[in-house]
Design a protein around this motif. Structure first.
Motif, PDB file in Angstrom:
ATOM      1  N   PHE A  37       0.806  -1.223   0.000  1.00  0.00           N
ATOM      2  CA  PHE A  37       0.000   0.000   0.000  1.00  0.00           C
ATOM      3  C   PHE A  37       0.840   1.275   0.000  1.00  0.00           C
ATOM      4  O   PHE A  37       0.286   2.375   0.040  1.00  0.00           O
ATOM      5  CB  PHE A  37      -0.916   0.032   1.227  1.00  0.00           C
ATOM      6  CG  PHE A  37      -1.931  -1.068   1.265  1.00  0.00           C
ATOM      7  CD1 PHE A  37      -2.873  -1.200   0.258  1.00  0.00           C
ATOM      8  CD2 PHE A  37      -1.940  -1.981   2.311  1.00  0.00           C
ATOM      9  CE1 PHE A  37      -3.814  -2.220   0.290  1.00  0.00           C
ATOM     10  CE2 PHE A  37      -2.865  -3.001   2.351  1.00  0.00           C
ATOM     11  CZ  PHE A  37      -3.812  -3.124   1.337  1.00  0.00           C
ATOM     12  N   LYS A  38       2.150   1.143  -0.033  1.00  0.00           N
ATOM     13  CA  LYS A  38       3.016   2.308   0.171  1.00  0.00           C
ATOM     14  C   LYS A  38       2.744   3.420  -0.846  1.00  0.00           C
ATOM     15  O   LYS A  38       2.543   4.585  -0.480  1.00  0.00           O
ATOM     16  CB  LYS A  38       4.487   1.890   0.112  1.00  0.00           C
ATOM     17  CG  LYS A  38       5.447   2.990   0.548  1.00  0.00           C
ATOM     18  CD  LYS A  38       6.898   2.516   0.515  1.00  0.00           C
ATOM     19  CE  LYS A  38       7.147   1.406   1.520  1.00  0.00           C
ATOM     20  NZ  LYS A  38       8.567   0.997   1.558  1.00  0.00           N
ATOM     21  N   GLU A  39       2.711   3.072  -2.112  1.00  0.00           N
ATOM     22  CA  GLU A  39       2.529   4.094  -3.142  1.00  0.00           C
ATOM     23  C   GLU A  39       1.160   4.757  -3.028  1.00  0.00           C
ATOM     24  O   GLU A  39       1.052   5.992  -3.104  1.00  0.00           O
ATOM     25  CB  GLU A  39       2.694   3.481  -4.532  1.00  0.00           C
ATOM     26  CG  GLU A  39       2.614   4.514  -5.652  1.00  0.00           C
ATOM     27  CD  GLU A  39       2.859   3.920  -7.027  1.00  0.00           C
ATOM     28  OE1 GLU A  39       2.697   4.649  -8.017  1.00  0.00           O
ATOM     29  OE2 GLU A  39       3.203   2.722  -7.107  1.00  0.00           O
ATOM     30  N   SER A  40       0.110   3.978  -2.822  1.00  0.00           N
ATOM     31  CA  SER A  40      -1.237   4.551  -2.752  1.00  0.00           C
ATOM     32  C   SER A  40      -1.406   5.407  -1.491  1.00  0.00           C
ATOM     33  O   SER A  40      -2.091   6.432  -1.526  1.00  0.00           O
ATOM     34  CB  SER A  40      -2.299   3.451  -2.793  1.00  0.00           C
ATOM     35  OG  SER A  40      -2.099   2.507  -1.770  1.00  0.00           O
ATOM     36  N   MET A  41      -0.757   5.023  -0.389  1.00  0.00           N
ATOM     37  CA  MET A  41      -0.844   5.834   0.828  1.00  0.00           C
ATOM     38  C   MET A  41      -0.068   7.136   0.686  1.00  0.00           C
ATOM     39  O   MET A  41      -0.510   8.195   1.143  1.00  0.00           O
ATOM     40  CB  MET A  41      -0.340   5.034   2.031  1.00  0.00           C
ATOM     41  CG  MET A  41      -1.297   3.947   2.468  1.00  0.00           C
ATOM     42  SD  MET A  41      -0.708   3.018   3.909  1.00  0.00           S
ATOM     43  CE  MET A  41      -2.122   1.924   4.170  1.00  0.00           C
ATOM     44  N   GLN A  42       1.079   7.067   0.042  1.00  0.00           N
ATOM     45  CA  GLN A  42       1.850   8.288  -0.201  1.00  0.00           C
ATOM     46  C   GLN A  42       1.070   9.249  -1.100  1.00  0.00           C
ATOM     47  O   GLN A  42       1.030  10.457  -0.850  1.00  0.00           O
ATOM     48  CB  GLN A  42       3.197   7.932  -0.832  1.00  0.00           C
ATOM     49  CG  GLN A  42       4.149   7.231   0.133  1.00  0.00           C
ATOM     50  CD  GLN A  42       5.402   6.710  -0.556  1.00  0.00           C
ATOM     51  OE1 GLN A  42       5.468   6.636  -1.784  1.00  0.00           O
ATOM     52  NE2 GLN A  42       6.398   6.340   0.228  1.00  0.00           N
ATOM     53  N   ASN A  43       0.434   8.702  -2.130  1.00  0.00           N
ATOM     54  CA  ASN A  43      -0.376   9.540  -3.027  1.00  0.00           C
ATOM     55  C   ASN A  43      -1.555  10.155  -2.286  1.00  0.00           C
ATOM     56  O   ASN A  43      -1.901  11.322  -2.494  1.00  0.00           O
ATOM     57  CB  ASN A  43      -0.886   8.715  -4.212  1.00  0.00           C
ATOM     58  CG  ASN A  43       0.223   8.342  -5.171  1.00  0.00           C
ATOM     59  OD1 ASN A  43       1.265   8.989  -5.204  1.00  0.00           O
ATOM     60  ND2 ASN A  43       0.009   7.299  -5.954  1.00  0.00           N
ATOM     61  N   SER A  44      -2.163   9.364  -1.411  1.00  0.00           N
ATOM     62  CA  SER A  44      -3.295   9.856  -0.637  1.00  0.00           C
ATOM     63  C   SER A  44      -2.872  11.000   0.277  1.00  0.00           C
ATOM     64  O   SER A  44      -3.567  12.005   0.394  1.00  0.00           O
ATOM     65  CB  SER A  44      -3.896   8.721   0.192  1.00  0.00           C
ATOM     66  OG  SER A  44      -4.959   9.184   0.980  1.00  0.00           O
ATOM     67  N   LYS A  45      -1.716  10.864   0.915  1.00  0.00           N
ATOM     68  CA  LYS A  45      -1.204  11.931   1.775  1.00  0.00           C
ATOM     69  C   LYS A  45      -0.953  13.196   0.964  1.00  0.00           C
ATOM     70  O   LYS A  45      -1.323  14.306   1.364  1.00  0.00           O
ATOM     71  CB  LYS A  45       0.094  11.478   2.458  1.00  0.00           C
ATOM     72  CG  LYS A  45       0.830  12.566   3.260  1.00  0.00           C
ATOM     73  CD  LYS A  45       0.006  13.054   4.447  1.00  0.00           C
ATOM     74  CE  LYS A  45       0.820  13.862   5.446  1.00  0.00           C
ATOM     75  NZ  LYS A  45       1.216  15.168   4.992  1.00  0.00           N
ATOM     76  N   PHE A  46      -0.316  13.041  -0.186  1.00  0.00           N
ATOM     77  CA  PHE A  46       0.003  14.194  -1.034  1.00  0.00           C
ATOM     78  C   PHE A  46      -1.266  14.903  -1.482  1.00  0.00           C
ATOM     79  O   PHE A  46      -1.347  16.130  -1.488  1.00  0.00           O
ATOM     80  CB  PHE A  46       0.806  13.741  -2.252  1.00  0.00           C
ATOM     81  CG  PHE A  46       1.261  14.877  -3.133  1.00  0.00           C
ATOM     82  CD1 PHE A  46       2.365  15.644  -2.784  1.00  0.00           C
ATOM     83  CD2 PHE A  46       0.564  15.199  -4.284  1.00  0.00           C
ATOM     84  CE1 PHE A  46       2.764  16.710  -3.578  1.00  0.00           C
ATOM     85  CE2 PHE A  46       0.961  16.256  -5.089  1.00  0.00           C
ATOM     86  CZ  PHE A  46       2.071  17.012  -4.732  1.00  0.00           C
ATOM     87  N   ASN A  47      -2.302  14.119  -1.830  1.00  0.00           N
ATOM     88  CA  ASN A  47      -3.555  14.712  -2.300  1.00  0.00           C
ATOM     89  C   ASN A  47      -4.354  15.339  -1.177  1.00  0.00           C
ATOM     90  O   ASN A  47      -5.220  16.185  -1.409  1.00  0.00           O
ATOM     91  CB  ASN A  47      -4.420  13.637  -2.989  1.00  0.00           C
ATOM     92  CG  ASN A  47      -3.811  13.170  -4.296  1.00  0.00           C
ATOM     93  OD1 ASN A  47      -3.100  13.920  -4.949  1.00  0.00           O
ATOM     94  ND2 ASN A  47      -4.077  11.936  -4.672  1.00  0.00           N
ATOM     95  N   THR A  48      -4.063  14.936   0.080  1.00  0.00           N
ATOM     96  CA  THR A  48      -4.814  15.453   1.220  1.00  0.00           C
ATOM     97  C   THR A  48      -4.300  16.825   1.647  1.00  0.00           C
ATOM     98  O   THR A  48      -5.057  17.789   1.756  1.00  0.00           O
ATOM     99  CB  THR A  48      -4.740  14.480   2.417  1.00  0.00           C
ATOM    100  OG1 THR A  48      -5.275  13.223   2.017  1.00  0.00           O
ATOM    101  CG2 THR A  48      -5.526  15.010   3.601  1.00  0.00           C
ATOM    102  N   ASP A  49      -2.989  16.936   1.915  1.00  0.00           N
ATOM    103  CA  ASP A  49      -2.492  18.238   2.381  1.00  0.00           C
ATOM    104  C   ASP A  49      -1.034  18.493   1.995  1.00  0.00           C
ATOM    105  O   ASP A  49      -0.406  19.384   2.541  1.00  0.00           O
ATOM    106  CB  ASP A  49      -2.658  18.364   3.895  1.00  0.00           C
ATOM    107  CG  ASP A  49      -1.784  17.389   4.674  1.00  0.00           C
ATOM    108  OD1 ASP A  49      -1.813  17.447   5.911  1.00  0.00           O
ATOM    109  OD2 ASP A  49      -1.069  16.568   4.060  1.00  0.00           O
ATOM    110  N   ILE A  50      -0.495  17.738   1.100  1.00  0.00           N
ATOM    111  CA  ILE A  50       0.877  17.876   0.590  1.00  0.00           C
ATOM    112  C   ILE A  50       1.922  17.646   1.676  1.00  0.00           C
ATOM    113  O   ILE A  50       2.748  16.758   1.563  1.00  0.00           O
ATOM    114  CB  ILE A  50       1.124  19.245  -0.095  1.00  0.00           C
ATOM    115  CG1 ILE A  50       0.138  19.420  -1.258  1.00  0.00           C
ATOM    116  CG2 ILE A  50       2.547  19.335  -0.612  1.00  0.00           C
ATOM    117  CD1 ILE A  50       0.289  20.732  -1.995  1.00  0.00           C
TER     118      ILE A  50
END
Length: 471
Positions: free
Chosen positions: A328-341
């Motif tokens: 899940f690493k890539e999808s969680m990192q993307n989710s964090k970036f899309n949430t608040d950078i």
């Protein structure tokens, strides 16, 4: 068949979901009365011109969401839930007022965070100044979506003995954001999630927002009921299990090592993941409680570990971290970036220095000493003066107690409203259940926002109010 049962289907949403949502609205608005029998599967299948499985799944979803129940051999019946949103708004309004106004006389048993008086602010101010002297403007403008690199390395070293890879650690703005990121990475509409019963209301909100199907499993004295847990696993494809391994919110229960091992085994056997919210495990007063998180036992990367520093640091700082499985690493990192950078660079750098210089350990020792005194005072009063009206389990740590009313002469919501008039604030148990009726005989009280004088006065007020309710 009545015309209001008709549906104009949209192509992008599964039909059974649309049917369930439509029936929920009819039940909530009293077009379908509480206890009224719903159309038979055969009748509704023919009326809507869908297949039988669609209606079966719609009725199952209604039952899972608490809007229907089944009578064997008779059919499915509507069940109108009490309007939790009205009470939630009232509860939220109360605490917005409590936080925004200077209410020194208020006795806040509902707060869950460290009292500001216990935080060594001078130490932290010194560290902030030294970070700014060392890093200059870089401390204010630097952004890294994954988190400040040195902080991730320090967390790995200080809390995990360098057993992780630094890149497995993602800095987040508190546990709530961690739960949200994990759910976005893992869950699709109608995926199945298991939660503890009762559980943290913020997690329930996240899973509802993701439109997951939520299954609850009752808590025992050392964790969830494993027999009921496995029954759900045998009948349903579960995507994840959300758990608070230490001093669970609201019950205060900590998991036994045996149950942790068994749940890890079940995760591997039935192919689901465990979201571990490590809540207040630093605050242990009973030495029989040993610290072994699920993540320490995880050999097959089945655990997503989430830790917030907000509860035991400064709530306003809002920093935590999560340990991400490779899948899940890539999808969680993307989710964090899309949430608040990115999370505040300055606060991350200050926290990193605070940990490295052992100020963190000093502060935890201070908190343990002070909170243990309040914990012992509160248990003594509960045992001596409130045992006639409530039962509870001693959690052995954390910041709260979960009380169960012995009799049905008052609900926790009614008690909340009565106590509020006297300047005493509790958390009704209804906020921790999928179906609010389940929590009407429970409430949570905490001692992080109350000194010893307020604990004595507040518990005496609760006792007096229960006396009046009992008359």
């Amino acid at each position: 068949m009545k015309e209001y049962l008709k549906i104009d289907f949209k192509e992008e949403i599964p039909k059974y979901v649309q049917i369930a949502v439509h029936l929920k609205k009819l039940i909530e608005t009293k077009v379908i009365e509480d206890g009224e029998k719903l159309p038979t599967i055969r009748e509704y299948t023919e009326f809507l011109r869908v297949n039988k499985v669609t209606i079966v799944n719609a009725y199952k979803k209604l039952q899972n969401d608490g809007f229907a129940y089944q009578k064997v051999g008779s059919g499915t019946y509507a069940k109108r839930k009490e309007n939790v949103s009205i009470f939630m708004k009232e509860y939220s309004k109360t605490f917005k007022k409590l936080m925004s106004e200077n209410m020194e006389d208020a006795i806040d048993f509902a707060g869950e965070t460290t009292g500001e008086v216990l935080f060594p602010i001078e130490d932290f101010k010194d560290i902030i100044n030294r970070v700014l002297d060392r890093d200059g403007v870089e401390a204010l403008i630097s952004q890294n979506a994954l988190g400040y690199e040195k902080l991730r390395g320090t967390i790995n070293k200080a809390f995990w003995n360098n057993t992780l890879q630094d890149e497995d650690i993602l800095i987040v703005s508190g546990a709530q954001q961690g739960i949200d990121i994990a759910s976005k990475a893992m869950l699709n509409i109608n995926d199945n999630v298991i939660v503890e019963k009762p559980t943290y209301g913020g997690a329930l909100s996240v899973f509802r927002w993701r439109r997951a199907n939520i299954f609850e499993v009752d808590m025992e004295s050392d964790g969830v009921d494993l027999d009921k847990f496995e029954e759900i696993l045998k009948k349903n494809k579960i995507r994840c299990f959300y758990t608070m391994s230490y001093f669970q919110n609201p019950t205060g229960i900590s998991y036994s090592l045996e149950k942790k091992k068994k749940l890890i085994e079940l995760a591997e056997k039935y192919d689901f993941y465990i979201i571990e919210d490590d809540y207040l495990s630093e605050l242990i007063y009973d030495q029989s409680v040993e610290y072994t998180p699920f993540k320490w036992l995880d050999r097959e990367e089945r655990v997503i570990y989430i830790k917030s520093f907000s509860k035991i640091f400064l709530p306003g700082i809002r920093i935590g971290y999560m340990v991400m499985p490779t899948i899940f690493k890539e999808s969680m990192q993307n989710s964090k970036f899309n949430t608040d950078i990115a999370t505040s660079s300055l606060m991350q750098r200050a926290l990193e220095m605070y940990i490295v210089e052992n100020k963190w350990k000093e502060n935890i020792a201070l908190l343990n000493k002070e909170y243990q005194k309040r914990y012992k005072l509160m248990t003594g009063i509960l045992d001596e003066k409130l045992s006639e009206y409530v039962t509870y389990n001693k959690p052995g740590g954390g910041l709260t107690f979960y009380l169960v009313l012995k009799e049905s002469f008052v609900t926790s919501r009614e008690l909340f409203l009565r106590l509020r008039k006297k300047g005493v604030y509790i958390t009704p148990g209804v906020l921790f259940f999928r179906d609010m009726k389940d929590g009407d005989k429970t409430f949570r009280i905490g001692f992080s926002q109350t000194n010893e004088e307020k604990i004595l006065k507040g518990l005496e007020t609760i006792r007096e109010e229960l006396d009046l309710c009992h008359i």
